[in-house]
Each structure stands twice: as C-alpha cells, then as structure tokens.
Design an enzyme around this catalytic site. Structure first.
Site, PDB file in Angstrom:
ATOM      1  CG  HIS A  41      -1.829  -1.189   1.272  1.00 20.89           C
ATOM      2  ND1 HIS A  41      -2.534  -1.522   2.415  1.00 20.89           N
ATOM      3  CD2 HIS A  41      -2.119  -2.147   0.355  1.00 20.89           C
ATOM      4  CE1 HIS A  41      -3.224  -2.631   2.184  1.00 20.89           C
ATOM      5  NE2 HIS A  41      -2.988  -3.028   0.947  1.00 20.89           N
TER       6      HIS A  41
ATOM      7  CG  HIS B 212      -7.386  -3.297  -1.708  1.00 17.64           C
ATOM      8  ND1 HIS B 212      -6.873  -2.234  -0.997  1.00 17.64           N
ATOM      9  CD2 HIS B 212      -6.590  -4.357  -1.418  1.00 17.64           C
ATOM     10  CE1 HIS B 212      -5.827  -2.634  -0.306  1.00 17.64           C
ATOM     11  NE2 HIS B 212      -5.624  -3.930  -0.545  1.00 17.64           N
TER      12      HIS B 212
ATOM     13  CG  ASP C 299      -3.091  -5.119  -2.906  1.00 18.87           C
ATOM     14  OD1 ASP C 299      -2.757  -4.224  -2.100  1.00 18.87           O
ATOM     15  OD2 ASP C 299      -3.804  -6.088  -2.582  1.00 18.87           O
TER      16      ASP C 299
ATOM     17  CG  HIS D 245       0.519  -9.402  -2.756  1.00 19.33           C
ATOM     18  ND1 HIS D 245       0.430  -8.076  -3.129  1.00 19.33           N
ATOM     19  CD2 HIS D 245      -0.380  -9.573  -1.754  1.00 19.33           C
ATOM     20  CE1 HIS D 245      -0.485  -7.476  -2.386  1.00 19.33           C
ATOM     21  NE2 HIS D 245      -0.992  -8.356  -1.552  1.00 19.33           N
TER      22      HIS D 245
END
Length: 318
Positions: free
Chosen positions: A89, A246, A250, A273
C-alpha cells in the site's frame, strides 16, 4: 503538491520528499505497533527500507530481486534474512505520487496497515511535500507481452501508452461476486478512484489466517470483512466495487518493484502478490521484452497529474 514543471520535450526529473514525516500504527499480520518515518533521499537511491530494530542494522531496496513470495502480502528480505512485509500500500502511494527516492525507517518487520488503504500514505506524502531533483527520471517501457499463469489465475504486462491496469476478481457465493475494472494510472486518478479502496477478507477465513500467524492486527478499522452476502463493517463500502479497486491498488504497489514507473498495460485475472512477483521475474528474463527510457514532458500538456510520455530509450539494463 510539487510537480515537475518544464517546457514540452524537457526531461522529467526525479522526485523525493521535501521533509521527513512520521506515523505509527498496527501491523496487519503480526499485530505489533510500528513506528515509521519517511525520509528524503538522494537522486538514484530508489525506495529503501531500513529497519532500526534489526541487530547490526538492516537496509533493503524495494526491488523485485529482493522480494520473496509470502502469503497475502509483499515482502522484502535483506542479505541477512531480515524481512520488511506488507509494503504494497505504501509502495502504491509512492508510485502514484511520483516519489522516486525515499528511505523508509521502521522499528519492526511490517509497514503499519493504517486504515487498510493507500490514502493515509498519500496524505503523509502531501504533508511532507515533494522536491524535484537534478537527475532525469526514467521508466521501463514494455515492448512485447509477457505473462504468467496457474490454474484459474493469470497476470500479464503488454505494450501500451502511459500506465494502465485492468483487473478481474471472482468470489462466488459472496457479496463480492465477479468484478472487473480498468483504469489509467496517474496521480489524480489514483487519489480520486484508487487510494481509498481498503484491503478485504472473508469472515470464514479469519480464524484460519490467525492460526497461520496472519491478520493478527486485522480489525474492522483496517479491513473490509465480508460475511456471505453482507459487509460486516458498519460504515459499509467506500465504492460499490471497492474490492477490485483494492486489487488494482495492490498491483500498482507490487509493480513499483521494477524500481521505476512502467509504460505499458498490466492485466490481472484473480492474481495476487506472488503471481505479480513471478511476472516481474519473467519480464526481466526476457531481455527483448522491455527497455529503459527517459521521460519527457509531452508536447501537449495532459490533465493535471497525468503520466508523462517516454522520450528515448537508453542502453542501461537491469
């Protein structure tokens, strides 16, 4: 906020913070209280994380080659094995706000989660101010598509103008359902459409994550929790499609592990991720798929905060 100002065709310069600025908060996964200071840094430093609590000191540059795959967050590891986790973030805010160089001091192994979005970090950057530096700013231009995939998910980078992100998520039998979103990424769009989107999770997964040592600092103050077809948070959602926004947030943070802005299009299909990190490894393994390029001010001025366009490619390679 300060911005690069120059005539059309002039080289865009690197930026750092004008002043140091401090914050503190809870680490999402460990639950520990963490103090963090964002410091200005010299040109060509990049984004460096420094752990003040580590024996003998610890510094690690925020680059893909220093990242490791960990569940549910992005983690850097220095040469001694010291980790800095949940950087995505903050990295997203630094990327979108055009901060090339900064030293991030922490007295713990995790960046504080704040409210679960990038908005508090944008606020910190605005309060610290932005300073233009003498050195030219460069970007990575994607020349040909590179992709990685595993069952039911994929991630790719393809050539494009400026920096754009598309994402698709699917959580069957929940309020989230299937969501798709596409956006051009620039500072104004990030602040308006992306920065406030919070991290999220399913109520049914919370105990399992805590048993794994994760989400111990999670609460309704720093995450959206979905229980079936209901949002548990009393204030509800900030956007109707906050979940996919969101995931875009990311991705912007994870992609800044390139070390520069990207000129190209990122597409994520239920990616996380770990898959994005694998994509960066695949990208740099294909030397003909990318090039470095200096950034110049466009001949026609775009809307305030829009992504500048590339000038010429230079020979240096990562």
């Amino acid at each position: 906020m300060a911005a690069n100002s120059a005539s059309a065709g002039a080289v865009v310069r690197q930026q750092t913070l004008k002043n140091s600025i401090h914050c503190s908060g809870v680490a999402l996964h460990s639950g520990a209280k963490v103090n963090m200071v964002l410091h200005p840094a010299e040109a060509d430093t990049g984004i460096v994380f420094r752990r003040t609590d580590a024996a003998g000191g610890s510094e690690v540059q925020a680059l893909w080659r220093n990242a490791v795959e960990t569940p549910l967050c992005t983690t850097l590891v220095d040469g001694k094995g010291n980790q800095v986790a949940t950087i995505e973030h903050l990295m997203s805010a630094l990327n979108a706000c055009g901060i090339d160089n900064a030293v991030i001091e922490l007295n713990g192994a995790e960046v504080p989660i704040m409210d679960g979005s990038a908005a508090p970090f944008v606020f910190l950057i605005e309060c610290a101010g932005v300073e233009t530096q003498a050195s030219p700013r460069r970007a990575l231009r994607v020349l040909s598509e590179v992709s990685v995939a595993e069952p039911h998910r994929s991630a790719s980078l393809a050539p494009g103008n400026g920096f754009t992100v598309g994402f698709e998520i699917e959580f069957p039998n929940t309020l989230i359902g299937r969501q798709e979103w596409f956006t051009e990424v620039n500072e104004s769009a990030f602040k308006r459409d992306i920065a406030r989107a919070r991290t999220f999770g399913l109520a049914q997964d919370i105990e399992k994550m805590r048993a794994m040592g994760l989400a111990r600092g999670g609460s309704l103050e720093n995450a959206v929790v979905v229980n079936g077809h209901e949002v548990v948070n009393p204030e509800g959602l900030r956007f109707s499609n906050e979940f996919v926004r969101h995931k875009v947030l990311d991705s912007i943070g994870d992609l800044y592990l390139v070390g520069t802005p990207i000129i190209g299009h990122f597409q994520g299909e239920r990616a996380g991720h770990a898959l994005t990190l694998r994509l960066l490894h695949a990208l740099f393994a294909e030397e003909d798929a990318w090039e470095w390029t200096e950034l110049t001010v466009p001949a026609v001025a775009p809307a305030a905060g829009a992504q500048t366009q590339p000038a010429r490619a230079v020979a240096a390679r990562a």
